[in-house]
Each structure stands twice: as structure tokens, then as C-alpha cells.
Design a protein around this motif. Structure first.
Motif: not given
Ligand SMILES: Cc1ncc(COP(=O)(O)O)c(C=O)c1O
Length: 387
Positions: A116-118, A143-147, A151-153
Motif C-alpha cells: 500500500i505504501e508503495t 484488524d490491520p487490514i480494516v485499519e 486510512k487509505f480509503n
């Protein structure tokens, strides 16, 4: 031969199917479809269910609901069935792959974050969704996936085809922690009801959502996008991906036994683990503390030290009366995608290794304790033979 999976059809399914036959409601209208949709959605903690002809078409429709523009990107695991990647491609999108977690075999969440960051750095607004796929009965760490999605819509298309009834402990580091069923996390979630799934309709699938607009769009895409006011007028292209009332009747009968089915699968998984743990070179499925897995299929991975790869091991087991199935071959290794120019020179070492060293043992609902013991003894015999 002990089969890898056989469906378990009960008296209620037969009664409901007979009702369809007696009353003539055999096509894609009838009471069982709506009831199955509602009850399955409710079981998974979602508002709307839209039944489909199978899990592959359910994925196609779910991705269709988010209106990808040509070249839009969706992050997904390489280690899954081709239905996931083709749903993105048929909808004009591009799959962005991530490797597997070596313990759960589900998508590696750290790699999701990195990808995602890339993607975000490209600043072209083309990253649109994440498709987590729960594998062989074990949930993805959601949870991290939902977060990340918040965050990135990004939209979440949750593929829960293999985890009917599995649960995930959400908000686990807070006082709000609670168990939530898989299939209840996505903006759109997808199930398959193929004959080897925990509950089956023969062939079948479903899209779940909490969003009434997605539910309506999924219903339209399922049924040729007939115009609501003028039947043979079309402003969009759809599909005929309808489930029949006959199939839904089977599903509803099965759903009424859901608790029993999940309990049987969990007994099977835990008993296999008790019998097989400690064998050198054999990796068994795990259950993370935040997961209640349902052992859709009981997978094992052979360490290279055993001298076996999955193909040779499967042949030995077959010769001794035990049927198995190989693990998925990653999307980046599929000739069809290579020839289309996707995933060239990409490497996902965990997925590559488990694809070659992994297989699943008989895991159907009809498996008896005696058969399970026989499978375990056969596994031990084959592994001992080579020492
Ligand atoms: C993870 C996953 N998604 C989707 C599907 C496709 O479902 P179907 O076989 O009903 O088309 C499967 C099939 O087993 C699956 O394992």
C-alpha cells in the motif's frame, strides 16, 4: 479410498428440495432463496445477502460493485484460487500480489502494508481495494487490514469462501475485544457453497454487504441488469449468475445444522493435530489466539528434510488408500497470467514453497474417527519408510 471430502446431506435438505419439486418453484424465484440469503447474512453479522451461482461469480459481482476504472489496482494474496485474480481482471482492474504468512498461509499483512505504501507513493489514485482471502479455515488478521482500508480509503472485498463459521477476535488489545464471524468484515464479502464447503448448495455462492446500494447493484449484476421500471431496457451490462430455489433449499437445510457442522470440523482439526504433532518435518495448521478456525481442509506442509514434495507424498498416500489434494499454485506462477504480462519476475517465496510442499488430508464432514486414525497412521508409515 478415504475421500478428501464428501458432502453430508440431511433429511431437512431432502424435505425442502421435495417442497420445491412439489410446488414447481425450481428456478431462481421462491421462498428458499430469500430465506437462505437473509439467514446466511444474519449468521455472518451482515445486513444483506445476494445469492449467486457459485463463489467465482460472487467474486466477479462483488468486484463489479466497486466500479473499478481500467487499470485500478486491488491488493490480494498470490496464494489463492484463480477466481480472485480473474474477478479483478474481468472488471478491468490489476491485481497486486502479496506473499503468505508462513504459519497461517493467509496473506502476509506486513506485506499488504508495504505494498500500500508503495502504491500510495505513485500518487495516481489507482489503488482501490484490498481482497483478504481466509485460507483453509483460518482467518486473515483482519484488524490491520480494516485499519489500512480506513486510512487509505480502500474497499475491502473479503473472500470467506473457505471459512464458514470461523471467528476473529477483533480489537483484541482493547477492552472492546469481541469475536466476530468471518464474512462480516468486508464492504462486500463473498462465500462459496461448492460441495466441499462447510455448507453446500451443490454449486452456489453469496455476496454479503451492509450497504443497501451495493446489495441492489449485486442483485442487478446477478440478473442481467434489467431496468427496474421497464424490464427489457438495459443501461448496464450484467450477468445471469442466479442461484435456484432448489439449491437454496439445500443451503437452508444445511444452515440449520451449522453449529453441529462447525463443531465436527473443529473436532476433526484438533484430533488430526493431536495425532500428528511432533512428527519431524511436518508443519501442521495452527490456530492463532485471535482465531477460531474451522479447518475447512486440514493442510500439512512437508519440510524438505522429509525427502518428499507434495506430489510424491500424495502418490504414496494414494497407493495406501488416502486421497489428498495439492495446495494452491500462486497466481504469479500461473502461465495464463504470465502470458498476459502480469506478475513478471515477481517472487513470493512462502507461497512458492507451500505450493510445492503442501497438501490437504481427507477433511469432509463424513470422516469418521476410525478413518481419521487410518489417515494419520498412513501418514506416519509413509514418513517412517524413508528414514
Ligand atoms: C478462496 C476461494 N474463493 C473462491 C472460490 C470459488 O468458489 P466456487 O468454486 O464456488 O466458484 C473458492 C473455491 O473453492 C475458494 O477456495
Amino acid at each position: 479410498m478415504i475421500q478428501v471430502s464428501e458432502p453430508l446431506i440431511g433429511a431437512t435438505e431432502i424435505k425442502y428440495v421435495n417442497e420445491c419439486l412439489r410446488t414447481g418453484w425450481i428456478s431462481s424465484a421462491g421462498r428458499f432463496i430469500e430465506e437462505f440469503e437473509q439467514k446466511w447474512a444474519e449468521y455472518c453479522g451482515m445486513k444483506y445477502g445476494v445469492a449467486m451461482s457459485n463463489g467465482t461469480t460472487a467474486l466477479q459481482v462483488a468486484v463489479g460493485c466497486i466500479d473499478l476504472q481500467p487499470g485500478d489496482r486491488v491488493i490480494m494474496p498470490t496464494f489463492t484460487i484463480i477466481s480472485c485474480a480473474q474477478a479483478i481482471i474481468y472488471n478491468g482492474g490489476v491485481p497486486i500480489l502479496v506473499d503468505s504468512n508462513p504459519h497461517t498461509w493467509c496473506m502476509n499483512v506486513d506485506q499488504v502494508r508495504e505494498k500500500i505504501e508503495t502504491e500510495i507513493k505513485k500518487d495516481d489514485g489507482k489503488l482501490k481495494a484490498i481482497m483478504p482471502v481466509h485460507i483453509y479455515g483460518h482467518p486473515v488478521d483482519m484488524d490491520p487490514i480494516v485499519e489500512l482500508a480506513e486510512k487509505f480509503n480502500l474497499k475491502i472485498i473479503e473472500d470467506a469462501a473457505e471459512v464458514h463459521g470461523a471467528e476473529y477476535l477483533t480489537d483484541r488489545e482493547t477492552t472492546k475485544s469481541h469475536w466476530k464471524r468471518c464474512g462480516g468484515f468486508g464492504h462486500l464479502s463473498v462465500f462459496s457453497f461448492y460441495a466441499n464447503k462447510l455448507i453446500t448448495t451443490g454449486e452456489g455462492g453469496m455476496v454479503l454487504t451492509n450497504d443497501p446500494a451495493y446489495a441492489e447493484k449485486a442483485r442487478n449484476l446477478r440478473n442481467l441488469c434489467f431496468h427496474p421500471e421497464q424490464r427489457f431496457l438495459h443501461t448496464e451490462l450484467g450477468h445471469n449468475f442466479r442461484l435456484t430455489n432448489l439449491q437454496a433449499a439445500i443451503g437452508l437445510g444445511q444452515l440449520e445444522r451449522m453449529e453441529e457442522i462447525v463443531a465436527k470440523k473443529r473436532w476433526m482439526g484438533k484430533t488430526y493435530t493431536e495425532r500428528l504433532q511432533g512428527i519431524p518435518g511436518l508443519q501442521l495448521p495452527i490456530e492463532e489466539s485471535w482465531a477460531k478456525q474451522v479447518y475447512w481442509m486440514y493442510g500439512i506442509v512437508l519440510n524438505g528434510r522429509t525427502g518428499f514434495n507434495a506430489v510424491r507424498f500424495a502418490q504414496k498416500l494414494k497407493d495406501l488408500g488416502v486421497e489428498t489434494r495439492p495446495f494452491f499454485l500462486g497466481m504469479h506462477e500461473q502461465p495464463v497470467f504470465q502470458s498476459m504480462g502480469y506478475f513478471l519476475n515477481e517472487k513470493y517465496p512462502v507461497a512458492e514453497s507451500i505450493a510445492r510442499q503442501g497438501l490437504y488430508l481427507p477433511s469432509g464432514l463424513t470422516l469418521t474417527k476410525e478413518q481419521l486414525d487410518q489417515v494419520c497412521n498412513t501418514v506416519k508409515t509413509v514418513l517412517n519408510d524413508i528414514k
